[in-house]
Design an enzyme around this catalytic site. Structure first.
Site, PDB file in Angstrom:
ATOM      1  N   TYR A  68       0.633  10.563  15.682  1.00 43.37           N
ATOM      2  CA  TYR A  68       1.495   9.667  14.753  1.00 43.37           C
ATOM      3  C   TYR A  68       2.156   8.539  15.271  1.00 43.37           C
ATOM      4  CZ  TYR A  68       4.904   8.360  11.405  1.00 43.37           C
ATOM      5  OH  TYR A  68       5.903   7.571  10.368  1.00 43.37           O
TER       6      TYR A  68
ATOM      7  N   THR B  35       0.927  -1.116  -0.143  1.00 51.63           N
ATOM      8  CA  THR B  35       0.027  -0.061   0.084  1.00 51.63           C
ATOM      9  C   THR B  35       0.846   1.404  -0.041  1.00 51.63           C
ATOM     10  OG1 THR B  35      -0.057  -0.001   2.326  1.00 51.63           O
ATOM     11  CG2 THR B  35      -1.893  -1.209   1.131  1.00 51.63           C
ATOM     12  N   GLY B  36       0.340   2.191  -0.574  1.00 51.30           N
ATOM     13  CA  GLY B  36       1.231   3.425  -0.641  1.00 51.30           C
ATOM     14  C   GLY B  36       2.517   3.144  -1.411  1.00 51.30           C
TER      15      GLY B  36
HETATM   16  P1  NAD Z   1       5.403   8.810   1.417  1.00 53.21           P
HETATM   17  O1  NAD Z   1       4.575  10.207   2.112  1.00 53.21           O
HETATM   18  O2  NAD Z   1       6.355   9.267   0.460  1.00 53.21           O
HETATM   19  O3  NAD Z   1       4.643   7.888   0.924  1.00 53.21           O
HETATM   20  C1  NAD Z   1       3.158   7.428   1.685  1.00 53.21           C
HETATM   21  C2  NAD Z   1       2.632   6.883   0.682  1.00 53.21           C
HETATM   22  O4  NAD Z   1       1.245   6.430   1.277  1.00 53.21           O
HETATM   23  C3  NAD Z   1       1.925   7.490  -0.668  1.00 53.21           C
HETATM   24  O5  NAD Z   1       2.301   6.696  -1.920  1.00 53.21           O
HETATM   25  C4  NAD Z   1       0.831   7.916  -0.469  1.00 53.21           C
HETATM   26  O6  NAD Z   1       0.143   8.143  -1.624  1.00 53.21           O
HETATM   27  C5  NAD Z   1       0.056   6.677   0.257  1.00 53.21           C
HETATM   28  N1  NAD Z   1      -1.067   7.123   0.967  1.00 53.21           N
HETATM   29  C6  NAD Z   1      -1.125   8.092   2.053  1.00 53.21           C
HETATM   30  N2  NAD Z   1      -2.413   7.925   2.396  1.00 53.21           N
HETATM   31  C7  NAD Z   1      -3.180   6.926   1.869  1.00 53.21           C
HETATM   32  C8  NAD Z   1      -4.590   6.511   1.843  1.00 53.21           C
HETATM   33  N3  NAD Z   1      -5.439   6.970   2.677  1.00 53.21           N
HETATM   34  N4  NAD Z   1      -4.475   5.172   1.011  1.00 53.21           N
HETATM   35  C9  NAD Z   1      -3.725   5.002   0.287  1.00 53.21           C
HETATM   36  N5  NAD Z   1      -2.271   5.413   0.190  1.00 53.21           N
HETATM   37  C10 NAD Z   1      -2.366   6.211   0.995  1.00 53.21           C
HETATM   38  O7  NAD Z   1       5.951   8.442   2.872  1.00 53.21           O
HETATM   39  P2  NAD Z   1       7.107   7.445   3.000  1.00 53.21           P
HETATM   40  O8  NAD Z   1       8.207   8.051   3.892  1.00 53.21           O
HETATM   41  O9  NAD Z   1       7.669   6.412   1.922  1.00 53.21           O
HETATM   42  O10 NAD Z   1       6.531   6.290   4.294  1.00 53.21           O
HETATM   43  C11 NAD Z   1       6.019   5.032   4.038  1.00 53.21           C
HETATM   44  C12 NAD Z   1       5.593   4.651   5.252  1.00 53.21           C
HETATM   45  O11 NAD Z   1       6.911   4.518   6.153  1.00 53.21           O
HETATM   46  C13 NAD Z   1       4.480   5.395   6.168  1.00 53.21           C
HETATM   47  O12 NAD Z   1       3.724   4.374   6.851  1.00 53.21           O
HETATM   48  C14 NAD Z   1       5.383   6.177   7.281  1.00 53.21           C
HETATM   49  O13 NAD Z   1       4.625   6.625   8.504  1.00 53.21           O
HETATM   50  C15 NAD Z   1       6.475   5.212   7.342  1.00 53.21           C
HETATM   51  N6  NAD Z   1       7.580   5.879   7.976  1.00 53.21           N
HETATM   52  C16 NAD Z   1       8.412   6.724   7.250  1.00 53.21           C
HETATM   53  C17 NAD Z   1       9.659   7.230   7.648  1.00 53.21           C
HETATM   54  C18 NAD Z   1      10.261   8.425   7.098  1.00 53.21           C
HETATM   55  O14 NAD Z   1      11.330   8.788   7.536  1.00 53.21           O
HETATM   56  N7  NAD Z   1      10.074   8.599   5.718  1.00 53.21           N
HETATM   57  C19 NAD Z   1      10.030   7.055   9.264  1.00 53.21           C
HETATM   58  C20 NAD Z   1       9.340   6.013   9.837  1.00 53.21           C
HETATM   59  C21 NAD Z   1       8.048   5.376   9.334  1.00 53.21           C
END
Ligand code: NAD
Length: 232
Positions: A141, A7-8
Site C-alpha cells: 500500500y 473516483t470512489g
Molecule cells: P473507503 O474504503 O471508504 O472508500 C474507497 C472508495 O474507493 C469506495 O467508494 C470504493 O467503492 C472505491 N473503490 C475501491 N476500489 C475501486 C475500484 N477498483 N474502482 C472504483 N472504485 C473503487 O476509503 P477512504 O478511507 O475513503 O479512502 C479514500 C482514499 O483515501 C483511498 O485512496 C485511500 O487509500 C486514501 N487514504 C485513506 C486514509 C484513511 O485513513 N481513511 C488515509 C490515507 C489515504
C-alpha cells in the site's frame, strides 16, 4: 457549470469531496465499485453516480464517454492491504497496484486528452501519509501511494505549460469505512501518535482539495492532511 469527477466517491473521503464541490456549484460525478446502497444515497443528493472499476481500461473509457469533459479529476479510489510482506502474494500486490496506481493512470490519461484541448484542468491524486513516510505491515500500500507522489510531480512538469495542474493530498488516519477494522484500543493508541490527538474527517481532506482547486498557481505539491502525524 464546471464538472468534477471523483473516483470512489460514494462513501468516506470521496463522498466528503463530492459534497464539498456540490456546495461550490459543480456538476459532481462519482464512481464506485460495489457499495450499491451508498451509491443510491449519494445519487439522492444530486450527485451523478457511475459504476466503474477504475482498474479496468475499457470501463474507464466508457465512463469518460458517458461523463464527457471534466474540469477537475480526483483520483481517490483506493484499497488498503495490511499484511507482513512474507504473507502477501503477487496477485494481492497486483490488485493494489492496479487500483491505486493503475486507476489514477487510466483516469488521468482519459481526462488529460480533453483538458489539453481546453488548456486547463486540475488533477488531484489521493496519496497517503504512508506514501510519504512508509507504514509497517503496509509495504505494498505504501509503495502504491509513494508511486502517486512521483506520478503527481512528473505529470505537473509535463502538463504545466498546457495549463493543467496536478497535485496530491496525503491524508493521515481519517475516520472512514477503510479504518472500520480498528478497535477502540487501536484508535486510542493511534490518537496518542497524532499531535492534534484526533483522527481526521473526510471534510478535512475535502477542504485540502478545495484549497488546491482555488489556487491557480499551485502545482506539483503534496498537501499532508494528518494533524501533524508526519512531523519529523
Ligand atoms: P473507503 O474504503 O471508504 O472508500 C474507497 C472508495 O474507493 C469506495 O467508494 C470504493 O467503492 C472505491 N473503490 C475501491 N476500489 C475501486 C475500484 N477498483 N474502482 C472504483 N472504485 C473503487 O476509503 P477512504 O478511507 O475513503 O479512502 C479514500 C482514499 O483515501 C483511498 O485512496 C485511500 O487509500 C486514501 N487514504 C485513506 C486514509 C484513511 O485513513 N481513511 C488515509 C490515507 C489515504
Amino acid at each position: 457549470m464546471k464538472t468534477i469527477l471523483i473516483t470512489g466517491g460514494v462513501r468516506g473521503i470521496g463522498k466528503s469531496i463530492a459534497e464539498k464541490f456540490l456546495k461550490k456549484g459543480y456538476r459532481v460525478c462519482v464512481t464506485y465499485s460495489k457499495d450499491e446502497s451508498s451509491a443510491s444515497a449519494t445519487a439522492a443528493l444530486g450527485i451523478e453516480t457511475y459504476h466503474a472499476d477504475v482498474s479496468n481500461e475499457l470501463a474507464v473509457q466508457e465512463l469518460f464517454e458517458k461523463i464527457g469533459d471534466v474540469d477537475v479529476l480526483v483520483n481517490n479510489a483506493g484499497i488498503s492491504l495490511i499484511k507482513q510482506i512474507q504473507d502477501v502474494d503477487y496477485a494481492e500486490f497486483q490488485k493494489v497496484m492496479s487500483v491505486n496506481v493503475g486507476g489514477a493512470f487510466l483516469c488521468s490519461k482519459a481526462a488529460v486528452k480533453k483538458m489539453l484541448d481546453k488548456k486547463s484542468g486540475l488533477i488531484v491524486n489521493v496519496s497517503s501519509v504512508w506514501g510519504e513516510v512508509g507504514g509497517s505491515c503496509e509495504s505494498v500500500y505504501s509503495a502504491s501511494k509513494a508511486a502517486l507522489l512521483g506520478f503527481t510531480k512528473a505529470l505537473a512538469k509535463e502538463l504545466g505549460y498546457s495549463g493543467i495542474r496536478v497535485n496530491s493530498v496525503s491524508p493521515g488516519v481519517i475516520d472512514t469505512p477503510m479504518n472500520a477494522h480498528f478497535t477502540k484500543e487501536d484508535l486510542a493508541l493511534i490518537k496518542e501518535e497524532i499531535p492534534m490527538r484526533r483522527l481526521g474527517y473526510g471534510e478535512d481532506v475535502a477542504n485540502a482539495v478545495a484549497y488546491l482547486e482555488e489556487n491557480d498557481y499551485v502545482t506539483g505539491i503534496d498537501l499532508p492532511v494528518n494533524g501533524g502525524f508526519s512531523i519529523v
